[in-house]
Design a protein around this motif. Structure first.
Motif, PDB file in Angstrom:
ATOM      1  N   GLY A 251       0.808  -1.226   0.000  1.00 23.50           N
ATOM      2  CA  GLY A 251       0.000   0.000   0.000  1.00 23.50           C
ATOM      3  C   GLY A 251       0.833   1.263   0.000  1.00 23.50           C
ATOM      4  O   GLY A 251       2.048   1.235   0.179  1.00 23.50           O
ATOM      5  N   PRO A 252       0.164   2.410  -0.222  1.00 21.22           N
ATOM      6  CA  PRO A 252       0.878   3.683  -0.377  1.00 21.22           C
ATOM      7  C   PRO A 252       1.587   4.159   0.898  1.00 21.22           C
ATOM      8  O   PRO A 252       2.575   4.870   0.822  1.00 21.22           O
ATOM      9  CB  PRO A 252      -0.230   4.666  -0.781  1.00 21.22           C
ATOM     10  CG  PRO A 252      -1.507   4.033  -0.324  1.00 21.22           C
ATOM     11  CD  PRO A 252      -1.279   2.549  -0.400  1.00 21.22           C
ATOM     12  N   LEU A 276      12.590  -8.555  -6.674  1.00 21.29           N
ATOM     13  CA  LEU A 276      12.877  -7.115  -6.612  1.00 21.29           C
ATOM     14  C   LEU A 276      12.078  -6.335  -7.653  1.00 21.29           C
ATOM     15  O   LEU A 276      11.920  -5.125  -7.554  1.00 21.29           O
ATOM     16  CB  LEU A 276      14.375  -6.868  -6.810  1.00 21.29           C
ATOM     17  CG  LEU A 276      15.275  -7.254  -5.627  1.00 21.29           C
ATOM     18  CD1 LEU A 276      16.732  -7.250  -6.038  1.00 21.29           C
ATOM     19  CD2 LEU A 276      15.042  -6.298  -4.454  1.00 21.29           C
ATOM     20  N   GLU A 277      11.587  -7.049  -8.692  1.00 19.18           N
ATOM     21  CA  GLU A 277      10.791  -6.392  -9.746  1.00 19.18           C
ATOM     22  C   GLU A 277       9.438  -5.932  -9.191  1.00 19.18           C
ATOM     23  O   GLU A 277       8.830  -4.993  -9.712  1.00 19.18           O
ATOM     24  CB  GLU A 277      10.487  -7.375 -10.896  1.00 19.18           C
ATOM     25  CG  GLU A 277      11.689  -8.139 -11.410  1.00 19.18           C
ATOM     26  CD  GLU A 277      12.515  -7.297 -12.359  1.00 19.18           C
ATOM     27  OE1 GLU A 277      11.908  -6.653 -13.223  1.00 19.18           O
ATOM     28  OE2 GLU A 277      13.760  -7.270 -12.196  1.00 19.18           O
ATOM     29  N   GLU A 278       8.981  -6.596  -8.117  1.00 19.43           N
ATOM     30  CA  GLU A 278       7.655  -6.282  -7.573  1.00 19.43           C
ATOM     31  C   GLU A 278       7.700  -4.977  -6.783  1.00 19.43           C
ATOM     32  O   GLU A 278       8.682  -4.698  -6.090  1.00 19.43           O
ATOM     33  CB  GLU A 278       7.196  -7.442  -6.666  1.00 19.43           C
ATOM     34  CG  GLU A 278       5.792  -7.305  -6.142  1.00 19.43           C
ATOM     35  CD  GLU A 278       4.762  -7.137  -7.249  1.00 19.43           C
ATOM     36  OE1 GLU A 278       4.225  -6.021  -7.347  1.00 19.43           O
ATOM     37  OE2 GLU A 278       4.513  -8.102  -8.017  1.00 19.43           O
ATOM     38  N   ASN A 279       6.664  -4.166  -6.900  1.00 20.40           N
ATOM     39  CA  ASN A 279       6.573  -2.931  -6.115  1.00 20.40           C
ATOM     40  C   ASN A 279       5.343  -3.024  -5.218  1.00 20.40           C
ATOM     41  O   ASN A 279       4.214  -2.979  -5.689  1.00 20.40           O
ATOM     42  CB  ASN A 279       6.478  -1.717  -7.043  1.00 20.40           C
ATOM     43  CG  ASN A 279       6.377  -0.422  -6.249  1.00 20.40           C
ATOM     44  OD1 ASN A 279       6.364  -0.433  -5.010  1.00 20.40           O
ATOM     45  ND2 ASN A 279       6.299   0.692  -6.962  1.00 20.40           N
ATOM     46  N   PHE A 280       5.580  -3.129  -3.924  1.00 21.46           N
ATOM     47  CA  PHE A 280       4.467  -3.346  -3.002  1.00 21.46           C
ATOM     48  C   PHE A 280       3.705  -2.067  -2.660  1.00 21.46           C
ATOM     49  O   PHE A 280       2.695  -2.109  -1.979  1.00 21.46           O
ATOM     50  CB  PHE A 280       4.951  -4.082  -1.750  1.00 21.46           C
ATOM     51  CG  PHE A 280       5.265  -5.518  -2.031  1.00 21.46           C
ATOM     52  CD1 PHE A 280       4.237  -6.441  -2.156  1.00 21.46           C
ATOM     53  CD2 PHE A 280       6.573  -5.930  -2.241  1.00 21.46           C
ATOM     54  CE1 PHE A 280       4.508  -7.770  -2.470  1.00 21.46           C
ATOM     55  CE2 PHE A 280       6.859  -7.254  -2.552  1.00 21.46           C
ATOM     56  CZ  PHE A 280       5.823  -8.181  -2.668  1.00 21.46           C
ATOM     57  N   ASP A 285      -3.432  -2.560  -5.935  1.00 22.39           N
ATOM     58  CA  ASP A 285      -4.199  -2.166  -7.125  1.00 22.39           C
ATOM     59  C   ASP A 285      -3.991  -3.169  -8.262  1.00 22.39           C
ATOM     60  O   ASP A 285      -4.920  -3.504  -8.991  1.00 22.39           O
ATOM     61  CB  ASP A 285      -3.770  -0.769  -7.611  1.00 22.39           C
ATOM     62  CG  ASP A 285      -4.235   0.311  -6.656  1.00 22.39           C
ATOM     63  OD1 ASP A 285      -5.168   0.033  -5.869  1.00 22.39           O
ATOM     64  OD2 ASP A 285      -3.663   1.406  -6.698  1.00 22.39           O
ATOM     65  N   ARG A 286      -2.742  -3.626  -8.381  1.00 26.79           N
ATOM     66  CA  ARG A 286      -2.449  -4.556  -9.475  1.00 26.79           C
ATOM     67  C   ARG A 286      -3.026  -5.943  -9.199  1.00 26.79           C
ATOM     68  O   ARG A 286      -3.393  -6.650 -10.120  1.00 26.79           O
ATOM     69  CB  ARG A 286      -0.941  -4.588  -9.757  1.00 26.79           C
ATOM     70  CG  ARG A 286      -0.530  -3.313 -10.538  1.00 26.79           C
ATOM     71  CD  ARG A 286       0.956  -3.227 -10.852  1.00 26.79           C
ATOM     72  NE  ARG A 286       1.727  -3.073  -9.631  1.00 26.79           N
ATOM     73  CZ  ARG A 286       2.449  -4.044  -9.096  1.00 26.79           C
ATOM     74  NH1 ARG A 286       2.528  -5.220  -9.695  1.00 26.79           N
ATOM     75  NH2 ARG A 286       3.104  -3.830  -7.996  1.00 26.79           N
ATOM     76  N   ALA A 288      -5.869  -6.278  -7.673  1.00 25.32           N
ATOM     77  CA  ALA A 288      -7.290  -6.054  -7.968  1.00 25.32           C
ATOM     78  C   ALA A 288      -7.561  -6.144  -9.464  1.00 25.32           C
ATOM     79  O   ALA A 288      -8.601  -6.657  -9.887  1.00 25.32           O
ATOM     80  CB  ALA A 288      -7.717  -4.694  -7.422  1.00 25.32           C
ATOM     81  N   SER A 289      -6.599  -5.657 -10.270  1.00 28.02           N
ATOM     82  CA  SER A 289      -6.819  -5.687 -11.722  1.00 28.02           C
ATOM     83  C   SER A 289      -6.233  -6.954 -12.369  1.00 28.02           C
ATOM     84  O   SER A 289      -6.135  -7.040 -13.595  1.00 28.02           O
ATOM     85  CB  SER A 289      -6.212  -4.437 -12.362  1.00 28.02           C
ATOM     86  OG  SER A 289      -4.816  -4.418 -12.147  1.00 28.02           O
ATOM     87  N   GLY A 290      -5.788  -7.889 -11.543  1.00 29.98           N
ATOM     88  CA  GLY A 290      -5.316  -9.164 -12.072  1.00 29.98           C
ATOM     89  C   GLY A 290      -3.893  -9.147 -12.596  1.00 29.98           C
ATOM     90  O   GLY A 290      -3.429 -10.118 -13.187  1.00 29.98           O
ATOM     91  N   GLN A 291      -3.146  -8.049 -12.368  1.00 31.09           N
ATOM     92  CA  GLN A 291      -1.774  -7.961 -12.890  1.00 31.09           C
ATOM     93  C   GLN A 291      -0.739  -8.522 -11.921  1.00 31.09           C
ATOM     94  O   GLN A 291       0.415  -8.690 -12.283  1.00 31.09           O
ATOM     95  CB  GLN A 291      -1.425  -6.503 -13.216  1.00 31.09           C
ATOM     96  CG  GLN A 291      -2.247  -5.897 -14.334  1.00 31.09           C
ATOM     97  CD  GLN A 291      -2.071  -4.398 -14.361  1.00 31.09           C
ATOM     98  OE1 GLN A 291      -2.644  -3.675 -13.553  1.00 31.09           O
ATOM     99  NE2 GLN A 291      -1.272  -3.921 -15.303  1.00 31.09           N
TER     100      GLN A 291
END
Lengths: 412, 406
Positions: A251-252, A276-280, A285-286, A288-291
């Motif tokens: 989250g933000p 490391l590619e993942e941004n938490f 949001d991602r 939620a949108s299936g990404q």
């Protein structure tokens, strides 16, 4: 900073910290007790080497002078009125109605002492349907709402083992008294400050006390963690020698800390560098949108728990500082007593009691610089019962013979 | 030039509030209530955590929906500034010359990198009062520890003391160090203001929020530090009271649990309770403590067949400390809180109406009203820049173009 001001502190164990807060800032605070001692002197814990001496009372009278005065007697009340001629503040925490019975309530005193700031600390406030309720740490915590929010969800709610409620109320009494001082600068007049410990306790809810009225769900207790609509995050994780606070989330607001945790886990070889590619920060949001993979974060949490479990609190603190993780040890009282942080901040101070014992106390919680110089905190130890009788009654102009007379009559 | 002045004991006092979340903003909230003009500066990029945690209006998350943010920022004026942008730093410097008091809660050292710390600001304004408030203080080996009050609760020892002896810590609720800290900061700032008004001298206050909580643990710290015993979490047990605990009550309709807190401090209170519950009135504290499990079981059986409200009223009438464990709905209907006018409704541009807590004390001669709800993001940017700093439209457009405001 408050050296021009004098406080008469009539509190017992309920709110005795308030006067100390003003004493720490430089006020001349006189603790006034009945001749046989405040009920606060009976509150646990007690010094190991002096089982009749309350540590609780010592803790919150440090920095004050102390006298005795029997307010049940006419002579004692006269003495208090003479002291009030010299005072700016009076703070009391008697049972509601008791000061009126003694004719020492605000309404009685205001005409004679129009500049007096008169602060009352009570469990529920001076008036209202619960004003005469019997207060206690536990009942106040219950009435203010934090108690129901605290504890494991499968057991009864639980309080903090060192009672807290009167400390919160005392803090508000100190602040409320200072606001009244500024009002007096404006108007020339004192006033009554009515502190309710119930209301003070409501502050310990992170605004949740408003939940129902805002149309939000009632908060649920879940250990030191969070539980919202059945979704629970435990607040602590086990480490080799105790616990750490581990409230990792996406989250933000906190996602960047999770990213830092991934970096640490990669560096120790616990997860693949690809993570490391993942941004938490944007993960939810991602998802939620299936990404993004919804199972990824729970797996990361599990890995964190496994990795911290084999390390100590101190190791995890150092890793936390190095990687900027949102993670700290759950320190015990024993840990705090040897904390290098408190040591370096000059937190502890040695005070010499009237009987010559050196006792180590926590100092005030603020390091203050006035006009470029460190503020000179008082190093006054807690007063023995009636220790400053001769000094303070002498300042009032009483002769040694008069003081001896008061003593023999049992007034002081 | 300035914003419309408030009314109350602090009317005319100007505060630049750069703190965030709860511990710092709570201080400015009180000062605004009592008449100070408080400009709350927020980062337009790093969102204030108080905006993203509930309770939310209508239970819908959103940065303008947070009751927590509303509660600790009501009465303030709102300005967004991205302090990484040099133009924003310039605005901040000018505002700190306008202010009597600057409050901030950045990680130790961050403001120094921008030359906006006390060392620099007091050169612009020698009688400035400044509060720097962090979890663990400005100096020391752990001054860089990141965290909120929930981490503070761990570092202040209070988390270890909330819960059951046979389990991990179970509390306290939320970021505990945020609760005592504002009381110490407010008291010291008001003392500093009094001192400055008399002497013209500036004051810098370095607050370690955790150390405020340590004041509330002072007896346990002194005990252990001086060779005494170590306090550990012990549920609701109390060495000087028995019975002392939380007991189950009959469930009201629609509730899944209901509890009452009971604290028996004296033998006289025990005799009254024993009479109500048909227990042995003669037991001393020591004898009661020795029989605690059976006393608790009998008392639970007695409370379970009664509502929490009934137990509270019966016991209080008998002079025994008791209170239902209030839900937030109970608090909304609590006649004592209503008597004190504790919950206050304010008109709100987005929600029609919002609700906040009143102050924690009632002043007989200076009752307060909160002038406005907490600001929306950047709500007063233009008004502050024009009325406080005298900028014109062209200046503001240039400032916005620099990225200082968004």
């Amino acid at each position: 900073m408050l050296s021009p001001y004098r406080v008469l502190d009539l509190t017992d164990e309920r709110g005795v910290l308030a006067g100390q807060m003003l004493a720490d800032l430089g006020a001349d605070v006189i603790q006034i007790e009945p001749p046989d001692g405040s009920s606060g002197r009976g509150v646990a814990p007690f010094f190991a080497e002096r089982p009749d001496e309350s540590i609780y009372w010592a803790a919150y009278t440090r920095g004050k002078r102390g006298i005795t005065c029997d307010l049940e007697t006419e002579r004692g009340r006269e003495l208090l009125l003479r002291l009030l001629e010299t005072a700016d503040f009076l703070i009391e925490s008697a049972d509601v109605g008791r000061m009126t019975e003694l004719q020492l309530d605000f309404e009685t005193l205001r005409e004679r002492f129009p500049q007096l700031i008169y602060t009352s600390i009570s469990a529920f406030g001076q008036t209202g349907p619960k004003a005469r309720y019997v207060g206690s740490d536990l009942a106040i915590w219950a009435a203010g709402t934090p108690l129901l929010m605290t504890g494991d969800d499968d057991r009864a709610p639980v309080r903090v083992s060192q009672p807290q409620a009167w400390g919160h109320a005392a803090g508000d009494a100190a602040g409320g008294s200072m606001l009244a001082l500024h009002a007096r600068h404006q108007s020339g007049r004192g006033q009554h400050v009515d502190v309710s410990a119930q209301v003070s306790a409501a502050q310990a809810t992170l605004g949740q006390v408003l939940a129902h009225q805002l149309g939000a769900v009632e908060p649920e207790r879940y250990g030191g963690g969070i539980k919202i609509r059945g979704q629970a995050i435990r607040g602590t994780a086990d480490v080799a020698d105790g616990y750490i606070v581990l409230l990792m989330g996406p989250g933000p607001a906190v996602g960047h800390f999770a990213n830092h945790a991934v970096q640490w886990l990669v560096d120790i070889g616990a997860v693949e560098p690809a993570l490391l590619e993942e941004n938490f920060v944007t993960y939810a949001d991602r998802v939620a949108s299936g990404q993004a993979d919804a199972a990824l974060f729970p797996r990361l949490q599990e890995t964190m728990r496994e990795q911290v479990a084999t390390r100590t609190k101190q190791e995890m603190l150092e890793i936390s500082i190095a990687y900027d993780l949102l993670l700290v040890p759950v320190l015990t009282i024993a840990d705090l007593s040897v904390s290098p942080q408190l040591e370096q901040r000059g937190f502890w101070r040695e005070l010499e009691h009237a009987d010559g014992r050196q006792v180590t106390y926590p100092g005030p919680p603020l390091n203050i610089v006035v006009d470029g110089e460190p503020f000179g905190y008082s190093h006054r130890p807690p007063p023995a019962l009636g220790q400053h009788n001769a000094e303070i009654y002498g300042e009032l102009g009483l002769t040694d013979a008069e003081i001896a007379q008061l003593r023999s009559e049992g007034v002081i | 030039m300035t914003l419309p002045e408030g009314s109350g004991p602090l009317a005319g006092v100007k505060i630049l509030d750069l703190s965030w979340i709860v511990a710092g903003p709570t201080v400015g909230r009180v000062m605004a209530d009592y008449g100070a003009t408080v400009i709350r500066v927020e980062s337009p990029t790093r969102i204030d955590t108080a905006r993203v945690v509930g309770p939310f209006h209508g239970d819908v998350a959103g940065v303008e929906h947070s009751g927590l943010y509303g509660n600790v920022n009501a009465g303030k004026w709102g300005l967004t500034l991205d302090l990484r942008v040099p133009e924003a730093q310039g605005i901040f410097r000018r505002l700190s010359v306008w202010a009597d008091i600057v409050c901030e809660s950045f990680t130790a050292g961050v403001l120094a990198r921008w030359q906006l710390d006390y060392q620099h600001l007091h050169q612009l304004k020698p009688d400035l009062i400044m509060l720097s408030s962090t979890l663990l203080g400005q100096n020391g080996p752990y001054n860089q520890v990141s965290g909120f009050g929930s981490q503070g609760a761990g570092m202040a020892g209070i988390q270890d003391l909330a819960g059951w002896p046979d389990r991990p810590p179970a509390g306290p609720f939320g970021p505990y160090t945020d609760y005592p800290a504002p009381r110490f900061a407010l008291t010291a700032l008001l003392a500093a203001l009094d001192h400055r008004n008399r002497t013209g001298q500036g004051v810098f206050i370095d607050q370690a929020q955790a150390e405020g909580t340590l004041q509330l643990l002072a007896p346990a710290l002194i005990d252990y530090k001086n060779g005494g015993s170590l306090l550990e979490r012990r549920g609701n047990d109390d060495p000087q009271m028995c019975p002392h605990g939380v007991y189950p009550c009959q469930l009201p309709a629609g509730r899944t649990e209901s509890w009452v807190a009971i604290a028996v401090a004296t033998d006289a209170q025990w005799r009254s309770l024993a009479e109500l519950t048909e227990a042995d009135a003669s037991w001393s504290l020591e004898q009661r403590r020795a029989r605690q499990p059976q006393i608790d079981a009998a008392l639970s059986a007695w409370t379970s067949t009664r509502s929490a409200a009934e137990v509270e009223e019966k016991l209080q009438s008998a002079g025994i400390s008791a209170h239902r464990l209030s839900t937030t709905e109970d608090a909304a209907n609590d006649p004592q809180l209503a008597h004190r006018n504790h919950f206050r409704r304010l008109p709100h541009a987005l929600h029609g109406e919002t609700i906040i807590e009143g102050p924690r004390y009632i002043h007989s001669a200076t009752p307060i009203t909160t002038a406005r709800p907490a600001p929306q993001y950047g709500e007063h940017n233009e008004q502050i820049l024009k009325e406080v700093l005298g900028l014109d439209d062209a200046d503001i457009i240039a400032l916005a173009a620099s990225g200082a405001l968004s």
